[in-house]
Motif scaffolding. Structure first.
Motif, PDB file in Angstrom:
ATOM      1  N   THR A 120       0.845  -1.191   0.000  1.00 40.28           N
ATOM      2  CA  THR A 120       0.000   0.000   0.000  1.00 40.28           C
ATOM      3  C   THR A 120       0.878   1.239   0.000  1.00 40.28           C
ATOM      4  O   THR A 120       1.696   1.429   0.893  1.00 40.28           O
ATOM      5  N   VAL A 121       0.709   2.079  -1.019  1.00 39.90           N
ATOM      6  CA  VAL A 121       1.452   3.345  -1.076  1.00 39.90           C
ATOM      7  C   VAL A 121       0.887   4.263   0.019  1.00 39.90           C
ATOM      8  O   VAL A 121      -0.325   4.441   0.114  1.00 39.90           O
ATOM      9  N   PRO A 122       1.767   4.821   0.860  1.00 42.66           N
ATOM     10  CA  PRO A 122       1.281   5.555   2.048  1.00 42.66           C
ATOM     11  C   PRO A 122       0.778   6.963   1.714  1.00 42.66           C
ATOM     12  O   PRO A 122       1.289   7.944   2.238  1.00 42.66           O
ATOM     13  N   ASP A 123      -0.210   7.040   0.828  1.00 43.58           N
ATOM     14  CA  ASP A 123      -0.746   8.342   0.441  1.00 43.58           C
ATOM     15  C   ASP A 123      -2.266   8.226   0.299  1.00 43.58           C
ATOM     16  O   ASP A 123      -2.749   7.668  -0.689  1.00 43.58           O
ATOM     17  N   PRO A 124      -3.023   8.754   1.266  1.00 40.57           N
ATOM     18  CA  PRO A 124      -4.488   8.636   1.202  1.00 40.57           C
ATOM     19  C   PRO A 124      -5.089   9.372   0.005  1.00 40.57           C
ATOM     20  O   PRO A 124      -6.207   9.084  -0.411  1.00 40.57           O
ATOM     21  N   GLU A 125      -4.336  10.320  -0.553  1.00 39.00           N
ATOM     22  CA  GLU A 125      -4.877  11.089  -1.691  1.00 39.00           C
ATOM     23  C   GLU A 125      -4.596  10.438  -3.044  1.00 39.00           C
ATOM     24  O   GLU A 125      -5.001  10.950  -4.084  1.00 39.00           O
TER      25      GLU A 125
END
Ligand SMILES: [Fe+2]
Ligand SMILES: [Fe+2]
Length: 334
Positions: A258-263
């Protein structure tokens, strides 16, 4: 086209009409796609920009050996050790080509080292982050070398001949670096849950610093417009960052990470990902010398320089003796 470019200080990049004949001829050669070579006339600002950029790049290669060198003795297998050793040696080679390229512009190796050791010269902020686990070595190859390739491929077409040519070989080696990093992670994510968690943790820590490697948005980047007019730079920082994200996110998906970017979200209209803004405050703090490992990295380079003094002195003494023998040798001996 460059005549329309506006620098961040509000001034425009000089147009051909504003230039003296010498500079106009230089600019026209650049626009015709010709390479500028060391002995040829160039504006002083072009020379200075290249000295700064190439020496900074060289320093980054050299300092960049340190976070990974830290893991050579701890690589999990003999094969991984041999691969990592080769990779770190490549980085030393990149530094040396680049110091040579910078020297063609009239700065000496000693001056460049002095600038690095005194803290006057910068190097890539990414190398001031620590390597905490073996997965970090995979993440560096995959993300940091991946971002480096994105930055360096267009530099093969840079207007300054020696820099452009050094980049051709460097880019070939960088793609090996990226694949070896990805290979480490691809293996680990198929391992135990603890190994997979280690990979996710490495991605969490290296993702944002990797995006910062492209530099701030071009509106905030001091040198962009002029460097583009000189064809030292061919793409904007944001363009390259976008390309990197678009290339890397599917690879993260493939690894099950999971790429750690909620956007982060696919944008159908632009045919690329939308993503969040890196923490530029952190970036400028690290550049200013306040990153986690700045002191350690510079300390290691200074120590290497000091520890090598006896060797440099020995070489010089030997060269002086050989020279003395040559100049005092009797003519009859010939
Ligand atoms: Fe490199
Ligand atoms: Fe590399």
């Amino acid at each position: 086209m460059y005549a329309q470019m506006v620098k961040t200080d509000g001034t425009r990049v000089k147009s051909l009409d504003d230039m003296e004949p010498e500079e106009r001829a230089f600019q026209q050669r650049i626009e015709a796609g010709q390479k500028i070579e060391p002995k040829e006339w160039m504006p002083e600002a072009y020379r200075k920009t290249l000295v700064r950029q190439i020496s900074q790049h060289a320093h980054s290669e050299i300092v960049g050996q340190l976070p990974e060198g830290n893991w050579i003795t701890r690589a999990p297998t003999l094969e991984r050790k041999a691969i990592l050793l080769a990779k770190v040696q490549d980085e030393a080679g990149h530094g040396l080509y680049l110091y040579c390229a910078a020297e063609t512009l009239g700065i000496s190796r000693d001056e460049m080292y002095e600038q690095l050791h005194s803290g006057k010269a910068k190097y890539s902020s990414i190398f001031n982050y620590p390597t905490l686990s073996w997965a970090d070595i995979g993440a560096i190859g995959w993300l940091v070398d991946g971002a480096a390739i994105m930055n360096q491929v267009p530099l093969q077409r840079c207007s300054y001949g020696p820099y452009a040519r050094a980049m051709v070989r460097i880019c070939k080696e960088e793609s090996f670096h990226q694949r070896q990093g990805f290979d480490i992670l691809a293996k680990m994510v198929k391992g135990t849950p603890a190994q997979k968690a280690m990979v996710q943790d490495a991605l969490d820590r290296w993702w944002w610093p990797s995006l910062m490697m492209f530099g701030p948005s071009d509106d905030a980047s001091v040198h962009s417009a002029q460097s583009m007019a000189w064809k030292i730079k061919q793409n904007s920082n944001d363009e390259l960052r976008q390309k990197f994200v678009d290339q890397t996110v599917p690879q993260a998906d493939y690894l099950g990470l999971t790429v750690p970017d909620p956007e982060l979200k696919w944008n159908e209209t632009k045919g690329g990902y939308d993503f969040g803004e890196p923490d530029w405050k952190e970036f400028f703090e690290v550049i200013a010398g306040n990153g986690l490992c700045n002191a350690e990295r510079l300390g290691a380079r200074r120590k290497a320089w000091d520890d090598g003094a006896w060797f440099r002195e020995g070489l010089l003494a030997h060269a002086a003796k050989a020279e003395a023998r040559r100049t005092t040798a009797p003519a009859a001996a010939e």
